[in-house]
Design a protein around this motif. Sequence first.
Motif, PDB file in Angstrom:
ATOM      1  N   GLY A  60       0.845  -1.186   0.000  1.00 14.35           N
ATOM      2  CA  GLY A  60       0.000   0.000   0.000  1.00 14.35           C
ATOM      3  C   GLY A  60       0.876   1.230   0.000  1.00 14.35           C
ATOM      4  N   MET A  61       0.601   2.163  -0.915  1.00 14.74           N
ATOM      5  CA  MET A  61       1.452   3.350  -1.058  1.00 14.74           C
ATOM      6  C   MET A  61       0.635   4.602  -0.781  1.00 14.74           C
ATOM      7  N   VAL A  62       1.166   5.439   0.102  1.00 14.96           N
ATOM      8  CA  VAL A  62       0.545   6.725   0.403  1.00 14.96           C
ATOM      9  C   VAL A  62       1.567   7.807   0.055  1.00 14.96           C
ATOM     10  N   PHE A  63       1.171   8.698  -0.858  1.00 14.96           N
ATOM     11  CA  PHE A  63       2.087   9.688  -1.407  1.00 14.96           C
ATOM     12  C   PHE A  63       1.968  11.027  -0.681  1.00 14.96           C
ATOM     13  N   GLN A  64       2.854  11.967  -1.040  1.00 12.90           N
ATOM     14  CA  GLN A  64       2.765  13.321  -0.489  1.00 12.90           C
ATOM     15  C   GLN A  64       1.450  13.964  -0.898  1.00 12.90           C
ATOM     16  N   GLN A  65       1.110  13.823  -2.165  1.00 12.53           N
ATOM     17  CA  GLN A  65      -0.177  14.308  -2.654  1.00 12.53           C
ATOM     18  C   GLN A  65      -1.198  13.181  -2.522  1.00 12.53           C
ATOM     19  N   PHE A  66      -2.457  13.525  -2.414  1.00 11.55           N
ATOM     20  CA  PHE A  66      -3.457  12.548  -1.999  1.00 11.55           C
ATOM     21  C   PHE A  66      -3.916  11.649  -3.149  1.00 11.55           C
ATOM     22  N   ASN A  67      -3.908  12.185  -4.377  1.00 12.00           N
ATOM     23  CA  ASN A  67      -4.223  11.395  -5.573  1.00 12.00           C
ATOM     24  C   ASN A  67      -5.593  10.725  -5.517  1.00 12.00           C
ATOM     25  N   LEU A  68      -6.552  11.379  -4.897  1.00 11.77           N
ATOM     26  CA  LEU A  68      -7.919  10.854  -4.903  1.00 11.77           C
ATOM     27  C   LEU A  68      -8.602  11.240  -6.217  1.00 11.77           C
ATOM     28  N   TYR A  69      -9.582  10.434  -6.611  1.00 12.57           N
ATOM     29  CA  TYR A  69     -10.354  10.764  -7.807  1.00 12.57           C
ATOM     30  C   TYR A  69     -11.351  11.867  -7.444  1.00 12.57           C
ATOM     31  N   PRO A  70     -11.206  13.070  -8.028  1.00 13.20           N
ATOM     32  CA  PRO A  70     -12.027  14.206  -7.581  1.00 13.20           C
ATOM     33  C   PRO A  70     -13.510  14.061  -7.897  1.00 13.20           C
ATOM     34  N   ASN A  71     -13.841  13.270  -8.929  1.00 10.82           N
ATOM     35  CA  ASN A  71     -15.249  13.135  -9.335  1.00 10.82           C
ATOM     36  C   ASN A  71     -15.950  11.957  -8.674  1.00 10.82           C
ATOM     37  N   MET A  72     -15.267  11.322  -7.709  1.00 13.47           N
ATOM     38  CA  MET A  72     -15.841  10.164  -7.025  1.00 13.47           C
ATOM     39  C   MET A  72     -15.967  10.455  -5.538  1.00 13.47           C
ATOM     40  N   LYS A  73     -17.042   9.968  -4.941  1.00 21.66           N
ATOM     41  CA  LYS A  73     -17.233  10.123  -3.506  1.00 21.66           C
ATOM     42  C   LYS A  73     -16.184   9.312  -2.743  1.00 21.66           C
TER      43      LYS A  73
END
Length: 274
Positions: free
Chosen positions: A114-127
């Motif tokens: 599991g990788m957690v980056f400095q930036q969150f990299n979430l999908y902005p159009n998804m809940k």
Amino acid sequence: MSSSNLPTTAATESAAGTPEKTVIVDAQQVCKRFGGNLVLRGVNMTVHEGEVVCILGPSGSGKSTFLRCLNGLETIDAGRVDVDGQFIGYEQLPDGRLRELQAKPLAKQRMETGMVFQQFNLYPNMKVLDNITLAPIKARGVPAREAKADARRLLKLVGLQDKEDAYPKQLSGGQQQRVAIARALAMKPKVMLFDEPTSALDPELVGEVLNVIKELAANGMTMIVVTHEIGFARDVADRVIFMADGVIVEEGPPSQVIDHPTHERTRNFLARHL
């Protein structure tokens, strides 16, 4: 990459025959260059099940590159990386030659980290809930109902059980990073890799993310954390590694490396960050 550069995986039993904890990550003589710049110069690291390792060091020391080599986001130029017994990025042919893995089998290997980056990299159009369940459903074939139940459990773990219907833009940076942690955990990885997970956060939000990582450590999650948070490393790490110029300069328990460093480079770094 020559197979002569590839040591065998670390043993899991001591010379006296006493069983040891399972080796989850075994990196041996890892080298990585970008053009003419040799970023990693023969890095060795073994991490056992349930161990928390924090990596400190100045910018440009190779910390983040090393983390990316552990899950195959970067291809190593020499050495070997094994995660839970799998040779990351390559398969060894019967004649001893190495063949680089194609995208699909490499993606399967990455499920174990599991990788957690400095930036969150979430999908902005998804809940939030959909951000967490997407990979388990698509990559692991987990039934949607089961994936959602697990996502809700993880949201409770990271203190965001009331945010499952929110979109990332409606969350603070600290909340987004906690969702990113839940998303990585949803794949049930053997090891969690954190690449300076608080560096993009406002100072007042750092603590909420570090508290989640501390909770994971208390629950026995195997973790490698690249961080500049010295106090966090002192409190949580079983082992601290200080890197500079692409090599491990010093490693040991926090009481040794942070409180009584033996190398001048480590002492100078800590003097600027404590």
